[in-house]
Design an enzyme around this catalytic site. Structure first.
Site, PDB file in Angstrom:
ATOM      1  NE  ARG A  75      13.305   6.657  -2.580  1.00  0.00           N
ATOM      2  CZ  ARG A  75      12.581   5.599  -2.932  1.00  0.00           C
ATOM      3  NH1 ARG A  75      11.615   5.727  -3.839  1.00  0.00           N
ATOM      4  NH2 ARG A  75      12.776   4.417  -2.369  1.00  0.00           N
ATOM      5  CD  GLU A  76       8.475   4.471  -1.368  1.00  0.00           C
ATOM      6  OE1 GLU A  76       9.389   3.774  -1.846  1.00  0.00           O
ATOM      7  OE2 GLU A  76       7.380   4.641  -1.936  1.00  0.00           O
TER       8      GLU A  76
ATOM      9  CG  HIS B 226      16.117   5.748  -4.399  1.00  0.00           C
ATOM     10  ND1 HIS B 226      15.141   5.938  -5.350  1.00  0.00           N
ATOM     11  CD2 HIS B 226      16.083   4.442  -4.068  1.00  0.00           C
ATOM     12  CE1 HIS B 226      14.523   4.773  -5.562  1.00  0.00           C
ATOM     13  NE2 HIS B 226      15.074   3.860  -4.809  1.00  0.00           N
TER      14      HIS B 226
ATOM     15  NE  ARG C 254      19.615  -0.150  -1.732  1.00  0.00           N
ATOM     16  CZ  ARG C 254      18.459   0.517  -1.656  1.00  0.00           C
ATOM     17  NH1 ARG C 254      17.866   0.709  -0.489  1.00  0.00           N
ATOM     18  NH2 ARG C 254      17.901   1.024  -2.755  1.00  0.00           N
TER      19      ARG C 254
ATOM     20  CB  SER D 145      18.048  -2.698  -4.467  1.00  0.00           C
ATOM     21  OG  SER D 145      18.300  -2.454  -3.125  1.00  0.00           O
TER      22      SER D 145
ATOM     23  CB  THR E 233       9.340  -2.781  -6.027  1.00  0.00           C
ATOM     24  OG1 THR E 233      10.734  -2.958  -5.766  1.00  0.00           O
ATOM     25  CG2 THR E 233       9.115  -1.450  -6.716  1.00  0.00           C
TER      26      THR E 233
ATOM     27  CG  HIS F 119      11.836  -0.365   0.143  1.00  0.00           C
ATOM     28  ND1 HIS F 119      12.149   0.940   0.458  1.00  0.00           N
ATOM     29  CD2 HIS F 119      10.755  -0.297  -0.680  1.00  0.00           C
ATOM     30  CE1 HIS F 119      11.290   1.768  -0.156  1.00  0.00           C
ATOM     31  NE2 HIS F 119      10.433   1.031  -0.846  1.00  0.00           N
TER      32      HIS F 119
ATOM     33  CG  HIS G 109       6.016  -0.512  -1.608  1.00  0.00           C
ATOM     34  ND1 HIS G 109       5.430   0.724  -1.621  1.00  0.00           N
ATOM     35  CD2 HIS G 109       7.297  -0.336  -2.008  1.00  0.00           C
ATOM     36  CE1 HIS G 109       6.315   1.609  -2.045  1.00  0.00           C
ATOM     37  NE2 HIS G 109       7.456   1.001  -2.281  1.00  0.00           N
TER      38      HIS G 109
ATOM     39  CG  HIS H  49     -13.644   0.202  25.802  1.00  0.00           C
ATOM     40  ND1 HIS H  49     -12.701  -0.014  24.835  1.00  0.00           N
ATOM     41  CD2 HIS H  49     -14.503  -0.826  25.705  1.00  0.00           C
ATOM     42  CE1 HIS H  49     -13.006  -1.127  24.166  1.00  0.00           C
ATOM     43  NE2 HIS H  49     -14.094  -1.631  24.676  1.00  0.00           N
TER      44      HIS H  49
END
Lengths: 436, 436
Positions: free
Chosen positions: A24-25, A97, A159, A161, A192, A220, A222, A316
Site C-alpha cells: 500500500r504505502e 487502508h 484500527r 488513526s 503522516t 507509522h 514518515h 579497510h
C-alpha cells in the site's frame, strides 16, 4: 455474502507485530515512476506477500478496493495466495487502508478483508484545508461508524488513526480517541508528514499508552527528516506494539520505517523478545527481492545490505583481510548477508591486489611483486576504466606486462569479475543466543 | 619548498564548521563501482569543490597524496581551483586525511595542504588485528609526531582522531588524548564502524567536551545502523563544533551524515546560529550535482529532495491541490527545492486528473467528465504503461475516446510529460527569519 469468522479472535499478538504496508504505502513511492514501472503487477505482489508471510509478518496492509478496479481484483489473487500458503488460514491478516467513509468501509468488508486500518485527518491542516470537519464531528462520525462495525462484524480487526497525529494537539487527539478507544483493537499514531522527533515520540506514545492501557498502539513514521527508523525504535520502547513498515522503507515522499532496519536494530539493542517469530535470516533476501521488483539496488543507506559488508578503501581492505571485525561491527550474517565484498578499484592497496591475484586468480607472486604491480595499476587504472573494469585492467597488467603465470588454469567464466566474494566466517561479536 | 603561513591563524571558526569529505570518504562509496564509474575524475572534483566553497563550507577533506599518484596530481588542480575562486586565499581549508605515519604526513605537507586530519586506530579491534600497537605506544608516537609538526609547521591545522573511537573504552581514549590535546586544533571522535547510538553520542561527546574544554571536537558518524544523521545532531547539541559530512551521505558501506540533511534538521529545530554562513538555498542544487556525477538519482531518503515534495497517492494529490500544507510540513523552498511534483499514475484521483487535463493541457472539461475519464483511465492504465507513460495514456483517452478539445493549442515540446511542476507558493510554515 457470508463473512467468515475472523481467526484474529484466536490469535495472541506477539510483543512486536509488524504491520507491513509495502503493497500500500510502498506502492506510493516515486521510485515506481522513476524507473517507469508505475505499480506492482499481481505476480510481483503475490511474490512479495508470500515472502512477508514466510518472514513471519502477521499483518499486511493493502489498498482499499475503492482505489481502483485493479487493486480490487488483485486482492482476490493475494487472498488466494495467502490461503494457499497457510492451509489452516488466518495466521497472516490482510487489512484494508480505508478512509472513514461508509462506502469505502463497506466495499472492503464485502471484498473479504480481515480488518480495517481506518483513518481520518485530525490535524488543524487536515481539518481546515482537506475535509473541513470539526473535531466533534470527526469523533461522532468515527464513533457511529465503529459502533455499527462492532455490532455487525464483531470479528473484524479494527484500527482507527487520527491522520497526521503528530501535528494534532494532544487534547484534540484525546477528544477523538476517548470516543473510539473502547471500540477498536488498535489506535494509530501516524506521523503522516514526517515532523516527529524521537523525544516527541517517546513522550506522545507514552502518554497514549498511559491513557488507553487496554488498547494496543500502532505507529507509522514518515522519513521527511530522516528519523523514521529512530522514531519507530523509540515507539517500541515507549509501548507501541504494532509498527508500520515497508521493505527497504519505500513509501510516499522519503518513505517510512524499513522493516529489516527496524528488526536489525532491535537485535543489536538486545531486544530479543520483540523478534519472536521473525525469520531474521530471510532479511537480506527480502530486501533483494524488493529491489529487484523496483529495478534498482538495495539502497546504500539500508542497514541489512551487502553494502554494509563491502570495503573499498585500501586500509579497510587490508585490515579486513586480516580480521573482518576491524571494519565490521555487526552480525549481518544472522540477517542473511552471507557474503562479503571487496571492490577492487583505484583505492585498493597492495595487500588486496596480492590477495586478488594470488588467492582468487591463482597467480604465483610474492609481496614485493604485488607492490610493484600496485604502483603500475594505480598509474593506469584511471585511464582505462571507461572500457574495462579495474579487475580486467589488473589481470591484463599481471599477464601482459609482468608475465605472471597462473598456478592453476581456471575457465574465464568462473573467474569473478569486479567483485570478489568470500564466505563470512564466524563473527567474533555474534551473541551466543539462538535466533528464531 | 617554502610553506606559506596558513591563514587559519586569522580565521575565527563559526559555531558549526562542516568538514566535508565527499572527495575522500565519498569516493569510497560502492555506488561508484555499482555505476561503473570507480572514481571522480578531476573535472568532477573541481566542480564539487567549487560548489562546496560557494555553499559556505570552510573545511574540505581530501585523500593524502600517498593514496595514488592521481590523487596527488588532483590535489594540485583542486588547490588551484580553490585559489582561483578565493583571490584573498585561505577561506576554505584543504585537509589531508593521513595515517599517523611520518612519511604520509611529510608527503601531505610537501604537497601544500592547509592541515592534516590524522588518525590512528585506538579500539581493541584495531590494536589487536590491525596495527598491533599498545596504547602507550600509540600515545607516544602520536605525541612525538605532533610535537615535531607544531615545532616545524606551526600554522598547520591539526586534528588527531582515535579511529573507531566509539569502540574504544573511554579511559583508553583519555590515555591517548591527554597526551595530544595540547598539541592539536581538534580532537576527532569517529564512529568508524557505525555502532554509536544517539544517547551514547550525547554522553561521550559531552564527556570529552568537559575534559578538553579548550580543544574543538570533530565527529564522523557512519550509517551502519541508520543513525548517522541523528548522531551528528546530538553531537552538535553536546558541543561538537566540527562535523564530517558528505553530499548525499555517501561513503564507505552505508555512508556517513548527509551535509544538507544535517543543516536542514538544524534549521527545523531552530538552531539558526549553527547555520551562519551556509547558503541554504543551494542545498538541493548541490545534491542534484552530486547525484548527476554518480549517474543516479538523489536518494529517496534524503530530506532535501524533490521527492519530499512529490505526491503520488490520490488523496494526497487532491489535498495538495487545495493546500500544500496538508501533506508538506517543511519549508523546503528555503533549501532550493523550488518546485513540487505530482506524479500522474494509477493512484491518481479525479481531482488530479481534472487539474492535469484542464490546467496543464488546456482541455475543456467539467468535474463530472473528469470523474468518468478517471474510471476509464484506471481501467486501462495498468495494461498500457509498458509502452506509454500514464500521462500519454490519459491524453490519448481524453482526445480519442472522450473527444475533448484543447482551448489553446500548445506545441507538444512544451507539454510536460509524466511530471507536472508548479511553482511553490509562500509556505505557511516558513519562519519569519532571514536565512543566510
Amino acid at each position: 455474502m457470508v463473512i467468515p469468522e475472523n481467526p484474529f479472535a484466536h490469535y495472541t499478538p506477539r510483543p512486536l507485530e509488524i504491520v507491513d504496508t509495502t503493497l500500500r504505502e510502498g506502492q506510493q513511492t516515486s521510485l515506481l515512476h522513476d524507473y517507469g514501472k508505475y505499480f506492482f503487477p499481481p505476480e510481483d505482489k503475490q511474490e512479495i506477500l508470500q515472502a512477508l508471510i514466510l518472514y513471519g509478518v502477521k499483518f499486511v496492509e493493502l489498498f482499499a478496493p475503492v482505489v481502483s478496479p485493479r487493486e480490487a481484483e488483485d486482492f482476490e489473487v493475494l487472498k488466494a495466495a495467502r490461503d494457499a500458503l497457510i492451509p489452516q488460514r488466518g495466521y497472516t491478516f490482510l487489512l484494508a487502508h480505508v478512509r472513514a467513509h461508509p462506502a469505502d468501509v463497506e466495499a472492503a468488508i464485502q471484498a473479504g478483508f480481515d480488518g480495517l486500518n481506518m483513518y481520518m485527518g485530525t490535524s488543524p491542516q487536515s481539518r481546515t484545508y482537506n475535509h473541513g470537519k470539526a473535531l466533534d464531528e470527526i469523533a461522532r462520525r468515527a464513533r457511529s461508524l465503529l459502533e455499527d462495525l462492532r455490532r455487525n462484524h464483531p470479528h473484524l480487526i479494527l484500527r482507527f488513526s487520527g491522520e497526521d497525529a503528530f501535528r494534532t494537539p494532544l487534547d484534540d487527539l484525546y477528544r477523538v480517541y476517548d470516543e473510539v478507544a473502547p471500540l477498536v483493537d488498535r489506535l494509530g499514531m501516524p506521523d503522516t508528514v514526517g515532523v516527529a522527533t524521537p523525544s516527541q515520540v517517546s513522550e506522545r506514545v507514552g502518554a497514549l499508552h498511559a491513557r488507553y492501557p487496554r488498547t494496543a498502539l500502532e505507529t507509522h513514521f514518515h522519513n521527511d527528516r530522516g528519523f523514521a527508523l529512530l522514531n519507530a525504535l523509540r515507539a517500541v520502547q515507549a509501548g507501541a506494539q504494532y509498527v508500520n513498515t515497508t521493505v527497504l522503507g519505500i513509501g510516499e515522499r522519503s518513505g517510512i520505517t524499513s522493516l529489516t532496519a527496524l528488526l536489525f536494530n532491535l537485535f543489536v539493542d538486545g531486544c530479543y523478545d520483540h523478534l519472536e517469530g521473525y525469520h531474521l535470516r530471510a532479511s537480506y533476501p527480502l530486501n533483494v527481492l524488493l529491489a529487484d521488483k523496483l529495478k534498482t539496488l538495495v539502497p546504500f543507506q539500508e542497514p541489512v545490505s551487502l553494502t554494509n559488508r563491502t570495503h573499498t578503501a585500501g586500509v579497510h581492505q587490508g585490515a579486513v583481510l586480516r580480521h573482518a571485525s576491524v571494519y565490521e561491527a555487526h552480525p549481518l550474517e544472522l540477517f542473511g548477508v552471507s557474503e562479503r565484498d571487496t571492490l577492487l578499484g583505484p583505492l585498493s592497496g597492495w595487500n588486496m591486489i596480492h590477495y586478488f591475484l594470488r588467492e582468487i586468480h591463482y597467480f604465483d607472486l610474492d609481496e614485493a611483486t604485488a607492490r610493484r604491480i600496485t604502483r603500475r595499476f594505480k598509474a593506469v587504472v584511471y585511464e582505462q576504466t571507461a572500457e574495462h573494469s579495474p579487475a580486467e585492467v589488473l589481470l591484463r597488467l599481471a599477464e601482459e606486462e609482468f608475465n605472471l603465470r597462473r598456478r592453476v588454469e581456471t575457465p574465464p567464466s568462473q573467474a569473478p569479475a569486479i567483485i570478489q566474494h568470500w564466505q563470512v566466517d564466524a563473527h567474533p561479536h555474534t551473541p551466543s543466543i539462538t535466533v528464531p
